[in-house]
Design an enzyme around this catalytic site. Sequence first.
Site, PDB file in Angstrom:
ATOM      1  N   THR A  12       0.858  -1.190   0.000  1.00 40.19           N
ATOM      2  CA  THR A  12       0.000   0.000   0.000  1.00 40.19           C
ATOM      3  C   THR A  12       0.897   1.243   0.000  1.00 40.19           C
ATOM      4  OG1 THR A  12      -0.187   0.154   2.421  1.00 40.19           O
ATOM      5  CG2 THR A  12      -1.794  -1.244   1.277  1.00 40.19           C
ATOM      6  N   GLY A  14       2.308   2.196  -2.670  1.00 43.27           N
ATOM      7  CA  GLY A  14       3.432   1.689  -3.475  1.00 43.27           C
ATOM      8  C   GLY A  14       3.824   2.578  -4.633  1.00 43.27           C
ATOM      9  N   ILE A  18       9.069   5.054   0.089  1.00 49.47           N
ATOM     10  CA  ILE A  18       9.445   3.757   0.655  1.00 49.47           C
ATOM     11  C   ILE A  18       8.640   2.637   0.004  1.00 49.47           C
ATOM     12  CG2 ILE A  18       9.335   2.373   2.776  1.00 49.47           C
ATOM     13  CD1 ILE A  18       9.917   5.066   4.312  1.00 49.47           C
ATOM     14  N   GLY A  19       7.359   2.895  -0.250  1.00 46.78           N
ATOM     15  CA  GLY A  19       6.509   1.870  -0.861  1.00 46.78           C
ATOM     16  C   GLY A  19       6.990   1.508  -2.249  1.00 46.78           C
ATOM     17  N   TYR A 151       0.377  11.997  14.769  1.00 47.57           N
ATOM     18  CA  TYR A 151       1.106  11.076  13.878  1.00 47.57           C
ATOM     19  C   TYR A 151       1.891  10.060  14.691  1.00 47.57           C
ATOM     20  CZ  TYR A 151       4.638   9.543  10.477  1.00 47.57           C
ATOM     21  OH  TYR A 151       5.477   8.786   9.681  1.00 47.57           O
TER      22      TYR A 151
HETATM   23  N1  LIG Z   1      10.054   9.355   4.988  1.00 42.20           N
HETATM   24  C1  LIG Z   1      10.266   9.246   6.271  1.00 42.20           C
HETATM   25  O1  LIG Z   1      11.153   9.913   6.850  1.00 42.20           O
HETATM   26  C2  LIG Z   1       9.464   8.257   7.089  1.00 42.20           C
HETATM   27  C3  LIG Z   1       9.904   7.979   8.392  1.00 42.20           C
HETATM   28  C4  LIG Z   1       9.200   7.072   9.161  1.00 42.20           C
HETATM   29  C5  LIG Z   1       8.065   6.448   8.643  1.00 42.20           C
HETATM   30  N2  LIG Z   1       7.656   6.752   7.381  1.00 42.20           N
HETATM   31  C6  LIG Z   1       6.469   6.057   6.882  1.00 42.20           C
HETATM   32  O2  LIG Z   1       6.748   5.472   5.643  1.00 42.20           O
HETATM   33  C7  LIG Z   1       5.517   5.300   4.912  1.00 42.20           C
HETATM   34  C8  LIG Z   1       5.705   5.792   3.504  1.00 42.20           C
HETATM   35  O3  LIG Z   1       5.962   7.190   3.529  1.00 42.20           O
HETATM   36  P1  LIG Z   1       6.996   7.888   2.551  1.00 42.20           P
HETATM   37  O4  LIG Z   1       7.944   8.648   3.381  1.00 42.20           O
HETATM   38  O5  LIG Z   1       7.490   6.909   1.543  1.00 42.20           O
HETATM   39  O6  LIG Z   1       6.049   9.006   1.890  1.00 42.20           O
HETATM   40  P2  LIG Z   1       5.305   9.131   0.505  1.00 42.20           P
HETATM   41  O7  LIG Z   1       6.262   9.070  -0.605  1.00 42.20           O
HETATM   42  O8  LIG Z   1       4.443  10.332   0.660  1.00 42.20           O
HETATM   43  O9  LIG Z   1       4.418   7.810   0.443  1.00 42.20           O
HETATM   44  C9  LIG Z   1       3.157   7.668   0.990  1.00 42.20           C
HETATM   45  C10 LIG Z   1       2.326   6.904  -0.006  1.00 42.20           C
HETATM   46  O10 LIG Z   1       1.095   6.522   0.609  1.00 42.20           O
HETATM   47  C11 LIG Z   1       0.042   6.816  -0.273  1.00 42.20           C
HETATM   48  N3  LIG Z   1      -1.118   7.127   0.541  1.00 42.20           N
HETATM   49  C12 LIG Z   1      -1.264   8.148   1.414  1.00 42.20           C
HETATM   50  N4  LIG Z   1      -2.490   8.114   1.952  1.00 42.20           N
HETATM   51  C13 LIG Z   1      -3.115   7.033   1.416  1.00 42.20           C
HETATM   52  C14 LIG Z   1      -4.396   6.470   1.566  1.00 42.20           C
HETATM   53  N5  LIG Z   1      -5.311   7.011   2.374  1.00 42.20           N
HETATM   54  N6  LIG Z   1      -4.701   5.345   0.860  1.00 42.20           N
HETATM   55  C15 LIG Z   1      -3.800   4.803   0.030  1.00 42.20           C
HETATM   56  N7  LIG Z   1      -2.582   5.301  -0.168  1.00 42.20           N
HETATM   57  C16 LIG Z   1      -2.245   6.400   0.529  1.00 42.20           C
HETATM   58  C17 LIG Z   1       0.510   7.989  -1.116  1.00 42.20           C
HETATM   59  O11 LIG Z   1      -0.068   7.986  -2.411  1.00 42.20           O
HETATM   60  P3  LIG Z   1      -1.424   8.811  -2.744  1.00 42.20           P
HETATM   61  O12 LIG Z   1      -1.245  10.172  -2.167  1.00 42.20           O
HETATM   62  O13 LIG Z   1      -1.499   8.779  -4.234  1.00 42.20           O
HETATM   63  O14 LIG Z   1      -2.552   8.044  -2.102  1.00 42.20           O
HETATM   64  C18 LIG Z   1       1.999   7.723  -1.232  1.00 42.20           C
HETATM   65  O15 LIG Z   1       2.295   6.953  -2.382  1.00 42.20           O
HETATM   66  C19 LIG Z   1       4.450   6.016   5.739  1.00 42.20           C
HETATM   67  O16 LIG Z   1       3.779   5.073   6.550  1.00 42.20           O
HETATM   68  C20 LIG Z   1       5.273   6.945   6.615  1.00 42.20           C
HETATM   69  O17 LIG Z   1       4.587   7.284   7.801  1.00 42.20           O
HETATM   70  C21 LIG Z   1       8.324   7.635   6.593  1.00 42.20           C
END
Ligand SMILES: NC(=O)c1ccc[n+]([C@@H]2O[C@H](COP(=O)([O-])OP(=O)(O)OC[C@H]3O[C@@H](n4cnc5c(N)ncnc54)[C@H](OP(=O)(O)O)[C@@H]3O)[C@@H](O)[C@H]2O)c1
Length: 248
Positions: A12, A14, A18-19, A151
Site C-alpha cells: 500500500t 506503493g 518507501i513503498g 502522527y
Molecule cells: N520518509 C520518512 O522519513 C518516514 C519515516 C518514518 C516512517 N515513514 C512512513 O513510511 C511510509 C511511507 O511514507 P513515505 O515517506 O514513503 O512518503 P510518501 O512518498 O508520501 O508515500 C506515501 C504513499 O502513501 C500513499 N497514501 C497516502 N495516503 C493514502 C491512503 N489514504 N490510501 C492509500 N494510499 C495512501 C501515497 O499515495 P497517494 O497520495 O497517491 O494516495 C503515497 O504513495 C508512511 O507510513 C510513513 O509514515 C516515513
Amino acid sequence: MGQLEGKTAVVTGGGTGIGLATAVRLAAEGAHVFITGRRKAVLDAAVETIGPAGATAVVGDISDLDDLDRLYDTVRARGRGLDVLFANAATASFATLRQTTEEHVDETFHVNVRGTLFTVQKALPLLNDGASVILNSSVRADDGVAAFGAYAASKAAIRSFARTWANELKDRGIRVNAISPGTIDTPGLDAVAAGDTPFTRSQFVEGVPLGRIGRPEEVANVAAFLASEQSSFILGANLYVDGGENQF
Ligand SMILES: NC(=O)c1ccc[n+]([C@@H]2O[C@H](COP(=O)([O-])OP(=O)(O)OC[C@H]3O[C@@H](n4cnc5c(N)ncnc54)[C@H](OP(=O)(O)O)[C@@H]3O)[C@@H](O)[C@H]2O)c1
C-alpha cells in the site's frame, strides 16, 4: 532465482517513496507486486518503474473499505493467494496539542490506524500459510518531537498491532513484524520539511548519528528481508532503519 520467486505481494502506498522502493525490490526478488494509492497517474508511472510484468496498480484509499475489497478482489483473481503484505500507506500532518483540531486527529487515525487495521483484516482470507505481514511504523512512535503528537501516536498503534497480530496469526505460520524508519528521503519527507513544522531537512540530519538522511532503498532492503525466509525466526518484532536516530 530471487528469494520471492512466484510469490504475490501487496504494497500500500506503493506509488512513491518507501513503498515504491519496496515494490521494486520485491519484484526484483521474483514477486508479482500489487501496488495501491489514491493517484492513478502516480501508480501508472510506478508500474513502469517496477516493470509491467511484475506489477499491477489498483487505485484506492486504504481508509475506504470498498476500495480495500476491490484491491483484494484483484489480487484474488490472480489465483495464488497473498504471500507478502507491506502495509505502508499513511498520512502525515503535524500540529501541536494546542493547534490540534478534530479534523487533524480524525484524519490521522482514520487513515493510519483504522486504514492499516482493515488493510490487514481484509487480507486475512487471502494470506497463504507462512505469509509475511510487514507494518510501517516510525521512530516517531518512540519519541516526543513537538507537533508530531497525533502522527506519533498513530505510529505507536502500528507498532502495537504488530505484536497482537503476530500472536493471533502465528498458528498459520504468518509472521507479522514492524519496521520503524528514521528520516528517509521521500516525497513524504519533502512535504514535512516544506510544511508547517519546526523542521528543515538539515535539522532532520542533525539528529541522525550516521549524519545523513536514509534512502528508501535502505528501508526496502529490510522489508525484503522480513518478506523472505531469511527472517523466519523474527515474529512481532520492530526493526529500526534509522541511522541510529533513536538508539543513543
Ligand atoms: N520518509 C520518512 O522519513 C518516514 C519515516 C518514518 C516512517 N515513514 C512512513 O513510511 C511510509 C511511507 O511514507 P513515505 O515517506 O514513503 O512518503 P510518501 O512518498 O508520501 O508515500 C506515501 C504513499 O502513501 C500513499 N497514501 C497516502 N495516503 C493514502 C491512503 N489514504 N490510501 C492509500 N494510499 C495512501 C501515497 O499515495 P497517494 O497520495 O497517491 O494516495 C503515497 O504513495 C508512511 O507510513 C510513513 O509514515 C516515513
